[in-house]
Design a protein around this motif. Structure first.
Motif, PDB file in Angstrom:
ATOM      1  N   LYS A  47      67.211 -61.341  95.199  1.00  0.00           N
ATOM      2  CA  LYS A  47      66.636 -61.269  93.836  1.00  0.00           C
ATOM      3  C   LYS A  47      65.143 -62.100  93.843  1.00  0.00           C
ATOM      4  CE  LYS A  47      71.439 -61.192  92.104  1.00  0.00           C
ATOM      5  NZ  LYS A  47      71.375 -59.942  91.838  1.00  0.00           N
ATOM      6  N   ARG A  49      62.715 -64.768  93.005  1.00  0.00           N
ATOM      7  CA  ARG A  49      62.875 -66.158  93.333  1.00  0.00           C
ATOM      8  C   ARG A  49      62.650 -67.105  92.227  1.00  0.00           C
ATOM      9  NH1 ARG A  49      59.093 -66.927  98.051  1.00  0.00           N
ATOM     10  NH2 ARG A  49      57.763 -65.429  96.683  1.00  0.00           N
ATOM     11  N   THR A  51      62.390 -70.163  91.846  1.00  0.00           N
ATOM     12  CA  THR A  51      61.247 -70.997  92.135  1.00  0.00           C
ATOM     13  C   THR A  51      59.764 -70.765  92.168  1.00  0.00           C
ATOM     14  OG1 THR A  51      61.773 -70.961  94.619  1.00  0.00           O
ATOM     15  CG2 THR A  51      62.586 -72.532  93.473  1.00  0.00           C
ATOM     16  N   ALA A  52      59.557 -69.326  92.269  1.00  0.00           N
ATOM     17  CA  ALA A  52      58.082 -68.700  92.508  1.00  0.00           C
ATOM     18  C   ALA A  52      57.854 -68.110  91.140  1.00  0.00           C
ATOM     19  CB  ALA A  52      58.369 -67.355  93.277  1.00  0.00           C
ATOM     20  N   ASP A  56      57.273 -63.313  92.126  1.00  0.00           N
ATOM     21  CA  ASP A  56      57.914 -61.816  92.446  1.00  0.00           C
ATOM     22  C   ASP A  56      57.983 -60.932  91.465  1.00  0.00           C
ATOM     23  OD1 ASP A  56      58.465 -63.944  94.543  1.00  0.00           O
ATOM     24  OD2 ASP A  56      60.471 -63.668  94.509  1.00  0.00           O
TER      25      ASP A  56
END
Length: 488
Positions: A47, A49, A51-52, A56
């Protein structure tokens, strides 16, 4: 001159992400998840991210690369990862005046958590209530941030120390807000029939005429009268001289080749017939998680055969919250409803504890069901199916009352479901992979049938017809051959 820009929602079912600009004003029409694009890159265990931040989503084309739209904390993460000319700038305020949300299906609302919290979101009271339930009961991550944005650091993490946490409230209105916004007196919202309550269509008055946004709608469910009232209002405004510049109309069912077009009443008859035909068996009914109309038909049919409908905890919480807005929706205290208490491996969440305590005298477990299977209708889906191990019955009925599988993953899940039902010798009724199983209708579309789409277009007669939410929009050229059509 009004200008429409389309991102998701064209050449696909769902994923609506549209921008309407008229002079200096901008409106977003939905901001949903484009499942077709999502399926190209992601699956259950891969999936975007959290944290990004935005990365994405931007890189795979799930959301458009637009300035002045997204949350500052997610933009900061984006800027810390990219070091080229593609970076989005920090903005003082959103470049958009508001977002009009048609309804609370995630292919229309699922990416709202990525947006700047200061951007007003306008929707129906029921859509607002449903998003609250989704936010509280959903999985962790950005997808929960409908009402509050939990600000993340440059590593994409929420600070662990309570004093360092920053939570920003998102502005969600259940009416067109008066915020010195010139659009406030130029937007009209109308309830329409759909497979989720609270679905809304919009009439937007622009400098060159009316733009109609249907969202998702139909005219064969419990609220079909609302759909026709919406159409009649457009006809009334045309009669008094207003021009319909453009009609953005969904076309989900176009090109599917159906021979019959059942209504929700037919589903009720099919359920009742099946309930009566299996008086001694446990019966499970599987339908979409927010399809309250299907739940109402199941409840009505269950009452006819003197059975109690057992809700999952999530179903119970959904009914509790939506009943507070729309009294026609029963809450779990209804005499023919109860709550199935599934096996939990951890302490209940706050919302679960609320349901367990408030409806303590209406809780039934697997042993209760095993002792008297003929007394119950269980509302389960594939993701609840391992509860059958605890119920431990040999034989029963599983009614699949949901849409057919559209992705490879869904087809795999259907095959797994079949194996579970074989394991316990349950009869699989309504299996969408068996096309000629029965003439009974266990599921009907949440979307307008082709003959309804044709009627709507011919009654409204827009200057331009713009098909959306369809994989075969070109078929509209045959459906309404004299209509000017723009396929974005």
């Amino acid at each position: 001159m009004p200008n429409l820009t389309f991102f998701g929602g064209t050449n696909m079912i769902g994923g609506n992400q549209f921008i309407l600009q008229d002079n200096d004003l901008k409106i977003l029409l939905d901001f949903g998840i484009p499942f077709k694009t999502m399926g190209v890159y992601f699956e259950e265990f891969l999936k975007p991210r959290v944290t990004a931040g935005l990365e994405d989503y931007l890189k795979t084309g799930l959301i458009p690369h637009l300035p002045g739209l997204y949350r500052e904390d997610l933009i900061n993460i984006h800027r810390s990862i990219r070091d080229n000319d593609e970076i989005l700038p920090i903005h003082d305020k959103p470049e958009y005046d508001l977002l009009l949300l048609s309804h609370a299906h995630v292919d229309h609302c699922g990416f709202i958590p990525l947006l700047d919290h200061r951007l007003p979101v306008v929707c129906s009271k029921l859509s607002k209530a449903i998003m609250k339930v989704m936010s509280i009961t959903g999985l962790s991550g950005l997808g929960n941030d409908y009402f509050e944005c939990k600000i993340r650091d440059l590593d994409g993490n929420i600070p662990k120390i309570k004093a360092d946490k920053i939570v920003l409230e998102r502005t969600i209105y259940d009416f067109i807000p008066n915020l010195n916004n010139p659009w406030s007196d130029r937007i009209s919202s109308y309830d329409v029939d759909h497979s989720i309550p609270g679905a809304t269509s919009y009439i937007i008055k622009t400098s060159e005429g009316l733009i109609i946004y249907t969202g998702d709608f139909r005219a064969h469910g419990m609220h079909k009268v609302s759909t026709y009232k919406f159409i009649e209002e457009i006809e009334r405004r045309k009669k008094y001289g207003e021009k319909v510049l453009a009609l953005l109309i969904e076309g989900t069912t176009i090109g599917r080749g159906a021979n019959t077009y059942p209504a929700e009443e037919d589903v009720y008859e099919a359920l009742l017939d099946t309930f009566k035909s299996h008086p001694e068996n446990l019966i499970i009914v599987d339908f979409g998680p927010r399809n309250i109309e299907r739940l109402l038909h199941t409840l009505k049919a269950a009452k006819e055969v003197d059975r109690k409908v057992l809700l999952t905890l999530k179903d119970a919480y959904l009914l509790k919250e939506t009943n507070a807005v729309a009294p026609y929706i029963p809450n779990p205290s209804h005499p023919d409803l109860a709550v199935y208490k599934e096996r939990k491996g951890s302490s209940p969440q706050k919302w679960e504890k609320e349901i367990l305590e408030e409806y303590e005298d209406k809780l039934y477990n697997a042993f209760d069901v095993r002792s008297n299977p003929q007394d119950y209708i269980l509302l389960f889906s594939f993701f609840d199916i391992n509860e059958l191990i605890d119920v431990n019955l040999e034989g029963g009925i599983y009614i699949y009352s949901s849409s057919e599988a559209f992705t490879e993953e869904q087809n795999i899940d259907l095959k797994r479901l079949g194996k579970w039902l074989e394991l316990f010798n349950f009869k699989f009724i309504g299996d969408p992979s068996i096309k000629n199983e029965s003439q009974l209708a266990y599921h009907v579309s949440g979307h307008a049938y082709p003959h309804t789409l044709k009627e709507v277009v011919e009654r409204i007669e827009p200057e331009f017809l713009i098909p959306i939410h369809s994989e075969k929009a070109e078929i509209f050229k045959n459906l309404v051959p004299h209509q000017k059509i723009i396929i974005p």
